[in-house]
Design a protein around this motif. Structure first.
Motif, PDB file in Angstrom:
ATOM      1  N   PRO A   5      33.933  10.262  -7.527  1.00 22.75           N
ATOM      2  CA  PRO A   5      34.793   9.898  -6.392  1.00 22.75           C
ATOM      3  C   PRO A   5      34.030   9.637  -5.092  1.00 22.75           C
ATOM      4  N   GLY A   6      32.792  10.111  -5.001  1.00 24.72           N
ATOM      5  CA  GLY A   6      32.022   9.892  -3.790  1.00 24.72           C
ATOM      6  C   GLY A   6      31.204   8.621  -3.810  1.00 24.72           C
ATOM      7  N   PHE A   7      31.350   7.807  -4.876  1.00 24.72           N
ATOM      8  CA  PHE A   7      30.530   6.603  -4.998  1.00 24.72           C
ATOM      9  C   PHE A   7      30.842   5.584  -3.901  1.00 24.72           C
ATOM     10  N   VAL A   8      32.120   5.453  -3.551  1.00 22.25           N
ATOM     11  CA  VAL A   8      32.534   4.537  -2.480  1.00 22.25           C
ATOM     12  C   VAL A   8      33.198   5.343  -1.381  1.00 22.25           C
ATOM     13  N   ALA A   9      32.812   5.099  -0.150  1.00 15.44           N
ATOM     14  CA  ALA A   9      33.381   5.786   0.996  1.00 15.44           C
ATOM     15  C   ALA A   9      33.429   4.817   2.168  1.00 15.44           C
ATOM     16  N   ARG A  74      10.001   2.751  -6.801  1.00 23.03           N
ATOM     17  CA  ARG A  74      10.391   4.160  -6.606  1.00 23.03           C
ATOM     18  C   ARG A  74      11.534   4.293  -5.598  1.00 23.03           C
ATOM     19  N   TYR A  75      11.774   3.245  -4.815  1.00 21.65           N
ATOM     20  CA  TYR A  75      12.863   3.298  -3.839  1.00 21.65           C
ATOM     21  C   TYR A  75      14.225   2.999  -4.461  1.00 21.65           C
ATOM     22  N   TRP A  76      14.214   2.626  -5.742  1.00 19.71           N
ATOM     23  CA  TRP A  76      15.491   2.363  -6.415  1.00 19.71           C
ATOM     24  C   TRP A  76      15.732   3.413  -7.485  1.00 19.71           C
ATOM     25  N   PRO A  77      16.970   3.946  -7.618  1.00 19.87           N
ATOM     26  CA  PRO A  77      18.189   3.523  -6.914  1.00 19.87           C
ATOM     27  C   PRO A  77      18.262   4.040  -5.474  1.00 19.87           C
ATOM     28  N   ALA A  78      18.932   3.285  -4.633  1.00 22.99           N
ATOM     29  CA  ALA A  78      19.084   3.673  -3.232  1.00 22.99           C
ATOM     30  C   ALA A  78      19.974   4.909  -3.131  1.00 22.99           C
ATOM     31  N   ASN A  79      19.620   5.818  -2.231  1.00 20.36           N
ATOM     32  CA  ASN A  79      20.482   6.978  -1.986  1.00 20.36           C
ATOM     33  C   ASN A  79      21.796   6.552  -1.345  1.00 20.36           C
ATOM     34  N   LEU A  80      21.690   5.612  -0.432  1.00 21.40           N
ATOM     35  CA  LEU A  80      22.871   5.166   0.311  1.00 21.40           C
ATOM     36  C   LEU A  80      22.787   3.663   0.525  1.00 21.40           C
ATOM     37  N   HIS A  81      23.858   2.982   0.193  1.00 26.16           N
ATOM     38  CA  HIS A  81      23.940   1.540   0.417  1.00 26.16           C
ATOM     39  C   HIS A  81      24.995   1.320   1.497  1.00 26.16           C
ATOM     40  N   MET A  82      24.571   0.932   2.704  1.00 24.77           N
ATOM     41  CA  MET A  82      25.469   0.762   3.842  1.00 24.77           C
ATOM     42  C   MET A  82      25.844  -0.705   3.988  1.00 24.77           C
ATOM     43  N   VAL A  83      27.141  -0.992   3.980  1.00 24.51           N
ATOM     44  CA  VAL A  83      27.610  -2.375   4.077  1.00 24.51           C
ATOM     45  C   VAL A  83      28.802  -2.443   5.025  1.00 24.51           C
ATOM     46  N   GLY A  84      29.144  -3.664   5.440  1.00 22.60           N
ATOM     47  CA  GLY A  84      30.342  -3.854   6.253  1.00 22.60           C
ATOM     48  C   GLY A  84      31.588  -3.776   5.391  1.00 22.60           C
ATOM     49  N   LYS A  85      32.692  -3.355   6.001  1.00 20.84           N
ATOM     50  CA  LYS A  85      33.910  -3.148   5.215  1.00 20.84           C
ATOM     51  C   LYS A  85      34.462  -4.447   4.640  1.00 20.84           C
ATOM     52  N   ASP A  86      34.101  -5.601   5.229  1.00 20.55           N
ATOM     53  CA  ASP A  86      34.620  -6.869   4.740  1.00 20.55           C
ATOM     54  C   ASP A  86      33.920  -7.357   3.477  1.00 20.55           C
ATOM     55  N   ILE A  87      32.824  -6.727   3.102  1.00 19.97           N
ATOM     56  CA  ILE A  87      32.118  -7.136   1.871  1.00 19.97           C
ATOM     57  C   ILE A  87      31.989  -5.971   0.897  1.00 19.97           C
ATOM     58  N   VAL A  88      32.877  -4.981   1.027  1.00 19.72           N
ATOM     59  CA  VAL A  88      32.775  -3.807   0.163  1.00 19.72           C
ATOM     60  C   VAL A  88      33.068  -4.168  -1.291  1.00 19.72           C
ATOM     61  N   ARG A  89      33.961  -5.141  -1.529  1.00 21.23           N
ATOM     62  CA  ARG A  89      34.296  -5.506  -2.913  1.00 21.23           C
ATOM     63  C   ARG A  89      33.066  -6.034  -3.654  1.00 21.23           C
ATOM     64  N   PHE A  90      32.270  -6.837  -2.976  1.00 23.17           N
ATOM     65  CA  PHE A  90      31.086  -7.406  -3.630  1.00 23.17           C
ATOM     66  C   PHE A  90      30.049  -6.330  -3.952  1.00 23.17           C
ATOM     67  N   LEU A 100      24.963  -2.653 -14.176  1.00 27.15           N
ATOM     68  CA  LEU A 100      25.272  -2.043 -15.474  1.00 27.15           C
ATOM     69  C   LEU A 100      24.968  -2.997 -16.619  1.00 27.15           C
ATOM     70  N   SER A 101      25.263  -4.285 -16.425  1.00 27.27           N
ATOM     71  CA  SER A 101      25.011  -5.257 -17.485  1.00 27.27           C
ATOM     72  C   SER A 101      23.524  -5.409 -17.756  1.00 27.27           C
ATOM     73  N   ALA A 102      22.698  -5.119 -16.731  1.00 27.74           N
ATOM     74  CA  ALA A 102      21.244  -5.222 -16.883  1.00 27.74           C
ATOM     75  C   ALA A 102      20.596  -3.890 -17.211  1.00 27.74           C
ATOM     76  N   GLY A 103      21.401  -2.851 -17.337  1.00 27.56           N
ATOM     77  CA  GLY A 103      20.862  -1.531 -17.651  1.00 27.56           C
ATOM     78  C   GLY A 103      20.073  -0.917 -16.519  1.00 27.56           C
ATOM     79  N   ILE A 104      20.454  -1.234 -15.288  1.00 32.34           N
ATOM     80  CA  ILE A 104      19.751  -0.723 -14.100  1.00 32.34           C
ATOM     81  C   ILE A 104      20.627   0.317 -13.419  1.00 32.34           C
ATOM     82  N   GLU A 105      20.001   1.364 -12.929  1.00 32.56           N
ATOM     83  CA  GLU A 105      20.734   2.437 -12.262  1.00 32.56           C
ATOM     84  C   GLU A 105      21.474   1.929 -11.023  1.00 32.56           C
ATOM     85  N   LEU A 106      22.641   2.530 -10.774  1.00 31.39           N
ATOM     86  CA  LEU A 106      23.434   2.164  -9.603  1.00 31.39           C
ATOM     87  C   LEU A 106      22.951   2.931  -8.370  1.00 31.39           C
ATOM     88  N   PRO A 107      23.201   2.378  -7.188  1.00 29.54           N
ATOM     89  CA  PRO A 107      22.940   3.177  -5.992  1.00 29.54           C
ATOM     90  C   PRO A 107      23.822   4.424  -6.023  1.00 29.54           C
TER      91      PRO A 107
END
Length: 341
Positions: A5-9, A74-90, A100-107
């Motif tokens: 539940p804390g993935f998106v805030a 080593r910097y990936w996955p990001a601890n925090l990905h900060m974005v504007g609220k208008d592009i949160v869906r992307f 996920l389709s590439a088998g790469i860890e999520l932020p």
């Protein structure tokens, strides 16, 4: 999203994302043919990559991908990905799907910040109320502007600013509360303690109380920072600043100078120690001003990390201190003739 539940805030943006997902996800075309500008699809020059595939991939290619042995990976996955609220869906739906389709860890977390309004109105060139950040910095100072927005606005919500609000924060929080306490106490140290950090004598309950408040700050504000509640973090620090001002006024070191100089020295030391911890914690928001305050306190560059907070990092009595100077000047209004001159 349910499992993490804390993935998106903040919560409003999380609910927005969940609503979009529950409405049903459809296949997404990753190329376009209606225009020819962009990155060509390998093997088919009539297609260009969908811009969000191209743009989002930069987050991992900048970290070295597909070379997962690259030093920057080593910097990936990001601890925090900060974005504007208008592009949160992307960033909270499309981007995790790509990864996920590439088998790469999520932020670990995607946090969407809000918008800033000029006196409550959306900035618009047609309205003529657009203000460049560089102009704000030139007028008020970089550290002051950083402090204002981070203290004034709850990150994740929309915020509003005005000249009056900025000046009030500068003069009340920075000049009056923190700046005045530093100037008054360090001026007394320079004048009455031979320009050296005073000795700390026996501590009273009042001394221990204000020191304990400063010592507890890191533990208190760490969970706030982890949840991007930066305005609450600064509020907690400035609550200690306000209490330190009350402590200083109640102890009256200017009066103790005539009756009990040893006690005066202890009060000045305790005040300086609180200032040290406040300055260290304020560095992420006001690196220049906090650094200048630490200079005045005789805190070396290697003793300014959070690991130096608390009793183990106490100021060393007897060290030579530079002449005190104002770190947080008051903002004084200028009339038009003064500004033109």
């Amino acid at each position: 999203f349910e499992a993490n539940p804390g993935f998106v805030a903040p919560a409003e943006r999380r609910n927005e994302v969940i609503s979009f997902v529950k409405s049903g996800l459809r296949d997404l075309s990753i190329s376009r043919t209606t225009f020819d500008w962009g990155v060509k699809v390998p093997g088919n020059d009539s297609h260009v990559m969908y811009v969000w595939v191209d743009a989002l991939a930069n987050y991992i290619t900048a970290a070295g991908y597909p070379d997962t042995k690259a030093e920057r990976w080593r910097y990936w996955p990001a601890n925090l990905h900060m974005v504007g609220k208008d592009i949160v869906r992307f960033h909270a739906i499309y981007w995790p799907a790509f990864l996920l389709s590439a088998g790469i860890e999520l932020p670990n977390r995607v946090f969407a910040h809000g918008f800033l309004f000029n006196r409550g109105e959306k900035m618009s060139k047609s309205v003529g109320n657009v203000i460049a950040p560089a102009d704000l910095v030139e007028k008020y100072g970089l550290d002051a502007i950083r402090y204002f927005f981070l203290a004034e606005v709850s990150l994740g919500q929309d915020g509003s600013y005005s000249h009056e609000a900025i000046v009030n924060r500068i003069n009340a929080d920075l000049a009056n509360d923190l700046g005045n306490l530093a100037q008054r106490s360090l001026s007394m140290v320079a004048k009455h303690c031979n320009k050296q950090m005073p000795l700390c004598g026996d501590l009273t309950s009042q001394d221990n109380e204000i020191l304990a408040q400063a010592d507890a700050l890191l533990e208190q504000i760490t969970p706030l920072m982890e949840k991007q509640k930066i305005h609450q973090m600064l509020g907690a620090i400035w609550k200690v600043v306000a209490n330190a001002n009350r402590y200083f006024a109640a102890q009256e070191p200017w009066a103790l100078r005539k009756t009990d100089r040893e006690r005066m020295a202890t009060v000045l030391y305790v005040t300086a120690e609180v200032l040290r911890q406040v300055a260290i914690l304020a560095q992420p928001v006001m690196p220049d001003a906090a650094g200048k305050l630490l200079d005045l306190l005789g805190v070396g560059a290697k003793k300014r990390d959070f690991i130096n907070l608390g009793p183990e990092g106490r100021l060393a009595p007897g060290i030579e201190l530079p002449a005190p100077v104002g770190v947080f000047p008051r903002y004084i209004e200028k009339n038009e003739s003064e500004e033109k001159s």
